[in-house]
Design an enzyme around this catalytic site. Structure first.
Site, PDB file in Angstrom:
ATOM      1  N   LYS A 183      76.185  44.251  66.067  1.00  0.00           N
ATOM      2  CA  LYS A 183      75.536  43.601  64.937  1.00  0.00           C
ATOM      3  C   LYS A 183      74.221  44.309  64.616  1.00  0.00           C
ATOM      4  O   LYS A 183      73.459  44.651  65.530  1.00  0.00           O
ATOM      5  CB  LYS A 183      75.294  42.133  65.284  1.00  0.00           C
TER       6      LYS A 183
ATOM      7  N   SER B 271      76.207  33.965  61.056  1.00  0.00           N
ATOM      8  CA  SER B 271      75.710  35.154  60.397  1.00  0.00           C
ATOM      9  C   SER B 271      76.444  36.434  60.804  1.00  0.00           C
ATOM     10  O   SER B 271      76.275  37.479  60.167  1.00  0.00           O
ATOM     11  CB  SER B 271      74.217  35.321  60.706  1.00  0.00           C
TER      12      SER B 271
ATOM     13  N   SER C   1      76.384  31.465  65.141  1.00  0.00           N
ATOM     14  CA  SER C   1      76.630  32.714  64.414  1.00  0.00           C
ATOM     15  C   SER C   1      77.698  33.605  65.004  1.00  0.00           C
ATOM     16  O   SER C   1      78.145  34.541  64.352  1.00  0.00           O
ATOM     17  CB  SER C   1      75.325  33.507  64.272  1.00  0.00           C
TER      18      SER C   1
END
Length: 461
Positions: free
Chosen positions: A74, A149, A173
């Site tokens: 990420k 997210s 997330s």
């Protein structure tokens, strides 16, 4: 083959690490433009690493436990020489100068870092639509959000662009997008994985966790990245840390893997969830009874406190975390270039942080957090695992306009584990009209192994 079997095939020279990598690169070349899971990849560096691994194996040299497996990271976790943007214009030219602790551990075990995955700006969201680089499309439900997210990481797994993705989870997330994309996502006990090198969203809530298409991938990642880090203040020294891979594999050999396991379900979780999702989740939990599980009903009475408590704490801690983005040493001043949601959290955090309002909001939120933590932990006096829906509603279509509270509602069931610091994960339970639905599994702190075993057993159904 599952990821563990693939790793063994690479070590036995039945599959080359370079061939595994090349397959993912081809899929990315063919599909990433439409999916937008990866923001950046480095084919050359990844290829050199893969060739190095193949050469070591051919020469009979020792290789790491992750040899030849391909990772997406990420883009809010530092990887040297990649742009660590947090999907924000604020840091669109910020190049990582060091590796996060977990990245070094992956590389030490011969994992291959292919690139950086998309996310909501600064991880402040649950749809991946607020990314400065554009939204990510859900490979499992095209045209809909992948969740957030960590939507890029989940989409990369669902689209088979890498073996494992490593992402952050502040209020769901990892689990939220895992549910929407039909993959497995896991958030460990707070402090089990070092956050050194992670861009802060909310320090007391942030955690790092893996996503994969099967439980062995989750387990192998955990065996590498769950470790004490003396450089990171929240890192715990976990004595008697389990062997997660061994646990996942042993369960697959058991006839009744849930025998003697008590699973708690809560009507309060169902009451805030769409009926069609409840039907899928209930059916999956009923199946577990056939594997020996004892399913009981318990109450969780503070469900209405969870979202406001989470967001009040998040606002204050995010405001504090973003004060370093002043545009002086690097990047741009965050308030000048950020999107609406990031600005909302900064402004509200600034307001709540003022001395005259701190007692009215922030300190009361901390008190409410204690109530929530105590209540969820009380469930584990009678149960080994707590199960229910991961997300209370199906993912909306990309571009749909939702009110702020409608967006926040995606987090209703996932924020509990972050507030309490307990482990939680999501695995696919089924589908509603072709859209994946996740089953969330929570356990007592330091009983992460129980969730990994549950994942492995559910895969065998």
């Amino acid at each position: 083959m599952n990821i563990f079997e693939k790793s063994q095939a690479i070590k036995n020279q039945e599959l080359k690490a370079k061939d595994n990598l090349d397959n993912f690169i081809k899929i990315i070349d063919d599909n990433n433009e439409s999916i937008n899971a990866f923001l950046e990849i480095n084919k050359e560096a990844a290829t050199l690493k893969a060739e190095e691994i193949d050469k070591k194996i051919q020469n009979g040299e020792k290789t790491g436990s992750l040899a030849g497996l391909v990772f997406g990271i990420k883009a809010n976790i530092s990887v040297e020489d990649f742009i660590i943007s947090g999907a924000s214009k604020t840091l669109d030219n910020y190049q990582g100068s060091f590796n996060a602790t977990i990245v070094d551990k992956i590389i030490e075990e011969d994992g291959i870092i292919l690139g950086m995955t998309n996310l909501d700006e600064f991880a402040a969201g649950n749809s991946t639509e607020s990314s400065f680089y554009g939204p990510t499309n859900n490979p499992a439900a095209p045209g809909r959000i992948p969740g957030g997210s960590s939507g890029g990481g989940a989409a990369a797994i669902a689209a088979e662009m890498c073996d494992i993705s490593i992402c952050s989870d502040t209020g769901g997330s990892v689990r939220n997008p895992a549910s929407h994309c039909g993959v497995i996502g896991f958030k460990p006990t707070y402090g089990a994985i070092s956050r050194q090198g992670l861009l802060d969203l909310s320090m007391s809530l942030d955690q790092i966790g893996p996503m994969a298409n099967d439980s062995t991938g989750i387990a192998m990642a955990l065996d590498t990245i769950v470790a004490h880090d003396a450089t990171e203040c929240t890192s715990i020294d976990w004595t008697n840390k389990p062997n997660f891979t061994k646990a996942a594999l042993e369960v697959k050999e058991m006839e009744n893997p849930f025998e003697g396991v008590t699973i708690a379900v809560c009507d309060e979780f169902k009451n805030v969830t769409d009926d069609k999702i409840n039907e899928i989740v209930d059916k999956k939990i009923d199946q577990l009874s056939s594997l020996g599980a004892n399913v009981i009903n318990l109450s969780f009475n503070h469900i209405d406190l969870c979202l406001p408590t989470f967001y009040l704490i998040n606002y204050v801690e995010f405001f504090s975390a973003t004060r370093k983005y002043d545009g002086r040493k690097y990047g741009h001043k965050v308030e000048d270039v950020c999107g609406d949601e990031v600005l909302r959290r900064i402004e509200l955090g600034s307001y709540i942080s003022q001395k005259e309002f701190s007692g009215k909001y922030y300190k009361k939120a901390l008190q409410a957090r204690s109530l929530i933590k105590n209540e969820i932990n009380s469930l584990f006096k009678d149960a080994d695992l707590v199960m229910g829906p991961t997300v209370p509603k199906l993912p909306h279509k990309i571009g749909d306009k939702l009110e702020t509270m409608e967006i926040y509602a995606y987090d209703t069931l996932t924020v509990i584990a972050n507030l309490a610091g307990i482990p939680a994960g999501s695995i696919k339970a089924g589908e509603v009209d072709g859209i994946p639905v996740g089953l969330q599994i929570q356990a007592k702190a330091f009983e992460d192994e129980k969730i990994i075993k549950a994942f492995s057993a559910i895969e065998e159904l």
